[in-house]
Write a protein that holds these residues in place. Structure first.
Motif, PDB file in Angstrom:
ATOM      1  N   THR A  46      -5.142   6.727  -2.841  1.00 36.04           N
ATOM      2  CA  THR A  46      -6.144   7.419  -3.650  1.00 36.04           C
ATOM      3  C   THR A  46      -7.522   6.856  -3.312  1.00 36.04           C
ATOM      4  OG1 THR A  46      -4.566   7.757  -5.457  1.00 36.04           O
ATOM      5  CG2 THR A  46      -6.907   7.960  -5.980  1.00 36.04           C
ATOM      6  N   LEU A  47      -8.407   7.733  -2.843  1.00 36.04           N
ATOM      7  CA  LEU A  47      -9.750   7.308  -2.458  1.00 36.04           C
ATOM      8  C   LEU A  47     -10.726   7.589  -3.599  1.00 36.04           C
ATOM      9  CD1 LEU A  47      -9.868   8.620   1.220  1.00 36.04           C
ATOM     10  CD2 LEU A  47      -9.644   6.251   0.477  1.00 36.04           C
ATOM     11  N   SER A  48     -11.424   6.566  -4.024  1.00 27.00           N
ATOM     12  CA  SER A  48     -12.430   6.716  -5.072  1.00 27.00           C
ATOM     13  C   SER A  48     -13.674   7.385  -4.485  1.00 27.00           C
ATOM     14  CB  SER A  48     -12.809   5.342  -5.630  1.00 27.00           C
ATOM     15  OG  SER A  48     -13.460   4.570  -4.631  1.00 27.00           O
ATOM     16  N   PRO A  49     -14.552   7.931  -5.332  1.00 21.47           N
ATOM     17  CA  PRO A  49     -15.815   8.489  -4.817  1.00 21.47           C
ATOM     18  C   PRO A  49     -16.600   7.474  -3.990  1.00 21.47           C
ATOM     19  CG  PRO A  49     -15.480   9.183  -7.086  1.00 21.47           C
ATOM     20  CD  PRO A  49     -14.403   8.178  -6.784  1.00 21.47           C
ATOM     21  N   ARG A  50     -16.566   6.217  -4.404  1.00 20.86           N
ATOM     22  CA  ARG A  50     -17.272   5.178  -3.649  1.00 20.86           C
ATOM     23  C   ARG A  50     -16.659   5.008  -2.257  1.00 20.86           C
ATOM     24  NH1 ARG A  50     -20.435   0.672  -3.953  1.00 20.86           N
ATOM     25  NH2 ARG A  50     -19.795  -1.132  -2.740  1.00 20.86           N
ATOM     26  N   ALA A  51     -15.326   5.032  -2.189  1.00 25.49           N
ATOM     27  CA  ALA A  51     -14.658   4.896  -0.895  1.00 25.49           C
ATOM     28  C   ALA A  51     -14.977   6.082   0.008  1.00 25.49           C
ATOM     29  CB  ALA A  51     -13.148   4.768  -1.093  1.00 25.49           C
ATOM     30  N   MET A  52     -15.020   7.284  -0.572  1.00 29.66           N
ATOM     31  CA  MET A  52     -15.360   8.467   0.212  1.00 29.66           C
ATOM     32  C   MET A  52     -16.773   8.355   0.767  1.00 29.66           C
ATOM     33  SD  MET A  52     -12.766  10.500   0.351  1.00 29.66           S
ATOM     34  CE  MET A  52     -13.492  12.062   0.830  1.00 29.66           C
ATOM     35  N   GLU A  53     -17.685   7.854  -0.039  1.00 28.69           N
ATOM     36  CA  GLU A  53     -19.063   7.703   0.421  1.00 28.69           C
ATOM     37  C   GLU A  53     -19.155   6.639   1.512  1.00 28.69           C
ATOM     38  OE1 GLU A  53     -23.104   8.530   0.713  1.00 28.69           O
ATOM     39  OE2 GLU A  53     -21.428   9.626  -0.170  1.00 28.69           O
ATOM     40  N   GLN A  54     -18.346   5.586   1.407  1.00 30.20           N
ATOM     41  CA  GLN A  54     -18.322   4.560   2.451  1.00 30.20           C
ATOM     42  C   GLN A  54     -17.831   5.147   3.771  1.00 30.20           C
ATOM     43  OE1 GLN A  54     -15.871   1.659   0.297  1.00 30.20           O
ATOM     44  NE2 GLN A  54     -17.573   0.212   0.364  1.00 30.20           N
ATOM     45  N   ILE A  55     -16.830   6.001   3.700  1.00 27.03           N
ATOM     46  CA  ILE A  55     -16.321   6.638   4.914  1.00 27.03           C
ATOM     47  C   ILE A  55     -17.387   7.534   5.529  1.00 27.03           C
ATOM     48  CG2 ILE A  55     -14.638   8.289   5.815  1.00 27.03           C
ATOM     49  CD1 ILE A  55     -12.664   7.263   3.730  1.00 27.03           C
ATOM     50  N   GLU A  56     -18.039   8.349   4.696  1.00 28.54           N
ATOM     51  CA  GLU A  56     -19.048   9.273   5.199  1.00 28.54           C
ATOM     52  C   GLU A  56     -20.227   8.529   5.818  1.00 28.54           C
ATOM     53  OE1 GLU A  56     -18.864  13.069   5.094  1.00 28.54           O
ATOM     54  OE2 GLU A  56     -17.056  11.888   5.405  1.00 28.54           O
ATOM     55  N   ALA A  57     -20.621   7.416   5.198  1.00 27.53           N
ATOM     56  CA  ALA A  57     -21.741   6.634   5.733  1.00 27.53           C
ATOM     57  C   ALA A  57     -21.360   5.969   7.049  1.00 27.53           C
ATOM     58  CB  ALA A  57     -22.175   5.584   4.714  1.00 27.53           C
ATOM     59  N   SER A  58     -20.117   5.533   7.158  1.00 29.39           N
ATOM     60  CA  SER A  58     -19.680   4.810   8.348  1.00 29.39           C
ATOM     61  C   SER A  58     -19.458   5.737   9.536  1.00 29.39           C
ATOM     62  CB  SER A  58     -18.386   4.047   8.047  1.00 29.39           C
ATOM     63  OG  SER A  58     -17.867   3.437   9.207  1.00 29.39           O
ATOM     64  N   ARG A  59     -18.876   6.906   9.293  1.00 26.40           N
ATOM     65  CA  ARG A  59     -18.518   7.767  10.423  1.00 26.40           C
ATOM     66  C   ARG A  59     -19.727   8.463  11.037  1.00 26.40           C
ATOM     67  NH1 ARG A  59     -17.736  13.273   9.928  1.00 26.40           N
ATOM     68  NH2 ARG A  59     -18.309  14.171   7.912  1.00 26.40           N
ATOM     69  N   ALA A  60     -20.834   8.606  10.279  1.00 26.09           N
ATOM     70  CA  ALA A  60     -22.084   9.173  10.813  1.00 26.09           C
ATOM     71  C   ALA A  60     -21.850  10.495  11.534  1.00 26.09           C
ATOM     72  CB  ALA A  60     -22.762   8.175  11.749  1.00 26.09           C
ATOM     73  N   GLY A  61     -21.062  11.360  10.906  1.00 24.99           N
ATOM     74  CA  GLY A  61     -20.843  12.680  11.478  1.00 24.99           C
ATOM     75  C   GLY A  61     -19.742  12.756  12.513  1.00 24.99           C
ATOM     76  N   GLN A  62     -19.106  11.638  12.823  1.00 26.26           N
ATOM     77  CA  GLN A  62     -18.042  11.633  13.824  1.00 26.26           C
ATOM     78  C   GLN A  62     -16.676  11.663  13.132  1.00 26.26           C
ATOM     79  OE1 GLN A  62     -19.063  11.937  17.053  1.00 26.26           O
ATOM     80  NE2 GLN A  62     -21.059  12.042  16.030  1.00 26.26           N
ATOM     81  N   GLY A  63     -15.642  11.263  13.861  1.00 29.89           N
ATOM     82  CA  GLY A  63     -14.311  11.193  13.282  1.00 29.89           C
ATOM     83  C   GLY A  63     -14.123   9.917  12.475  1.00 29.89           C
ATOM     84  N   VAL A  64     -12.894   9.695  12.030  1.00 26.90           N
ATOM     85  CA  VAL A  64     -12.572   8.536  11.193  1.00 26.90           C
ATOM     86  C   VAL A  64     -11.440   7.753  11.849  1.00 26.90           C
ATOM     87  CG1 VAL A  64     -11.731   7.778   8.932  1.00 26.90           C
ATOM     88  CG2 VAL A  64     -13.271   9.743   9.094  1.00 26.90           C
ATOM     89  N   VAL A  65     -11.580   6.430  11.851  1.00 29.06           N
ATOM     90  CA  VAL A  65     -10.520   5.567  12.378  1.00 29.06           C
ATOM     91  C   VAL A  65     -10.073   4.630  11.260  1.00 29.06           C
ATOM     92  CG1 VAL A  65      -9.828   3.916  14.149  1.00 29.06           C
ATOM     93  CG2 VAL A  65     -11.554   5.653  14.677  1.00 29.06           C
ATOM     94  N   LEU A  66      -8.794   4.695  10.925  1.00 27.92           N
ATOM     95  CA  LEU A  66      -8.228   3.868   9.862  1.00 27.92           C
ATOM     96  C   LEU A  66      -7.144   2.959  10.436  1.00 27.92           C
ATOM     97  CD1 LEU A  66      -7.707   6.617   7.123  1.00 27.92           C
ATOM     98  CD2 LEU A  66      -9.672   5.095   7.373  1.00 27.92           C
ATOM     99  N   ARG A  67      -6.981   1.811   9.809  1.00 29.95           N
ATOM    100  CA  ARG A  67      -5.874   0.923  10.178  1.00 29.95           C
ATOM    101  C   ARG A  67      -4.994   0.713   8.953  1.00 29.95           C
ATOM    102  NH1 ARG A  67      -8.138  -3.957  12.298  1.00 29.95           N
ATOM    103  NH2 ARG A  67      -8.253  -4.722  10.154  1.00 29.95           N
ATOM    104  N   LEU A  68      -3.734   1.066   9.105  1.00 30.90           N
ATOM    105  CA  LEU A  68      -2.742   0.917   8.042  1.00 30.90           C
ATOM    106  C   LEU A  68      -1.840  -0.258   8.405  1.00 30.90           C
ATOM    107  CD1 LEU A  68      -1.358   2.234   5.486  1.00 30.90           C
ATOM    108  CD2 LEU A  68       0.106   3.435   7.115  1.00 30.90           C
ATOM    109  N   LYS A  69      -1.815  -1.273   7.563  1.00 32.41           N
ATOM    110  CA  LYS A  69      -0.994  -2.451   7.838  1.00 32.41           C
ATOM    111  C   LYS A  69       0.333  -2.314   7.103  1.00 32.41           C
ATOM    112  CE  LYS A  69      -0.981  -7.509   7.764  1.00 32.41           C
ATOM    113  NZ  LYS A  69      -1.715  -8.730   7.334  1.00 32.41           N
ATOM    114  N   LEU A  70       1.344  -1.847   7.840  1.00 29.59           N
ATOM    115  CA  LEU A  70       2.677  -1.709   7.256  1.00 29.59           C
ATOM    116  C   LEU A  70       3.301  -3.088   7.090  1.00 29.59           C
ATOM    117  CD1 LEU A  70       4.046   1.310   9.324  1.00 29.59           C
ATOM    118  CD2 LEU A  70       3.131   1.340   6.996  1.00 29.59           C
ATOM    119  N   GLN A  71       3.903  -3.316   5.942  1.00 30.33           N
ATOM    120  CA  GLN A  71       4.543  -4.599   5.691  1.00 30.33           C
ATOM    121  C   GLN A  71       5.668  -4.416   4.678  1.00 30.33           C
ATOM    122  OE1 GLN A  71       1.299  -7.045   4.378  1.00 30.33           O
ATOM    123  NE2 GLN A  71       0.851  -5.807   2.585  1.00 30.33           N
ATOM    124  N   GLY A  72       6.678  -5.252   4.815  1.00 32.73           N
ATOM    125  CA  GLY A  72       7.805  -5.142   3.902  1.00 32.73           C
ATOM    126  C   GLY A  72       8.960  -6.026   4.334  1.00 32.73           C
TER     127      GLY A  72
END
Length: 233
Positions: A46-72
């Protein structure tokens, strides 16, 4: 069985930003066989409005790169083995913009100013240019976004037939009569100030000295323009 733990999700860019923890859908049952197999498993983030704004500011009109750390943990009888596996997810610009539209992000600016419908009969030209400005902003074309905002405000002048009234308000302000201005006249001063600010983008389109607006400047202009147009009566 495999028991997954919440997976940290990090936005990659100039600075890494932890967006939150993706919750696994369930445990994964499995049995040992001689044959390999593949499958899929869902994680919910679940992405908060703040997280969405952080993504938009970081990507600067480009795509998005995320890293998911699977653990268990992997349970095999009485034996338990832990694992940590970082997975990189690249989302291109087109897919990200589609996802934004599907989840409703961007229908409102951060402070929830409604965007005038593109076919609104009160100011169709303003609505059209405002939508163009919004699209340019999402793609990181900030100069073009500011230029479209100026055309949207010019369309608002025509739609409301308030060009003379706006000029009169500016003239009264310059002549030292600002205290006599009512709320409507003061709003027209704000409109004129935004148009003056966006005039640099107008010169850029005409091939004069290059003026570059950054994301913050374009966001300010887009917010003000949308707010002014939303007040059309």
């Amino acid at each position: 069985m495999v028991r997954l733990a919440p997976a940290p999700v990090t936005l990659l860019g100039e600075q890494e930003v932890l967006l939150g923890y993706a919750m696994p859908e369930s445990t994964i049952p499995f049995s040992l066989t001689q044959h390999g197999s593949t499958g899929c498993h869902l994680h919910d983030l679940t992405l908060s409005p703040r997280a969405m704004e952080q993504i938009e500011a970081s990507r600067a009109g480009q795509g998005v790169v995320l890293r998911l750390k699977l653990q268990g943990d992997v349970w095999m009888g009485r034996e338990v083995a832990s694992f940590h596996d970082p997975v990189e997810c690249r989302i291109n610009q087109s897919d990200w913009l589609t996802a934004l539209a599907q989840c409703g992000h961007g229908q409102y600016l951060l402070f929830e100013v409604p965007i005038l419908a593109s076919k609104d009969p009160r100011a169709p030209s303003s609505a059209r240019y405002l939508q163009q400005a919004k699209d340019h902003f999402a793609k990181g074309h900030f100069d073009e976004a500011v230029g479209a905002c100026r055309r949207a405000l010019e369309g608002l002048l025509e739609a409301t037939q308030s060009k003379d009234a706006q000029f009169a308000a500016v003239k009264a302000f310059k002549s030292g009569k600002s205290e006599e201005l009512n709320i409507d006249q003061r709003e027209k001063l704000i409109r004129q100030a935004v148009m003056n600010y966006t005039h640099l983008a107008h010169h850029h389109e005409e091939g004069a000295d290059v003026v570059r607006f950054d994301r913050s400047s374009a966001a300010m202009v887009l917010g003000l323009t949308a707010s002014l147009i939303a007040r059309i009566r």
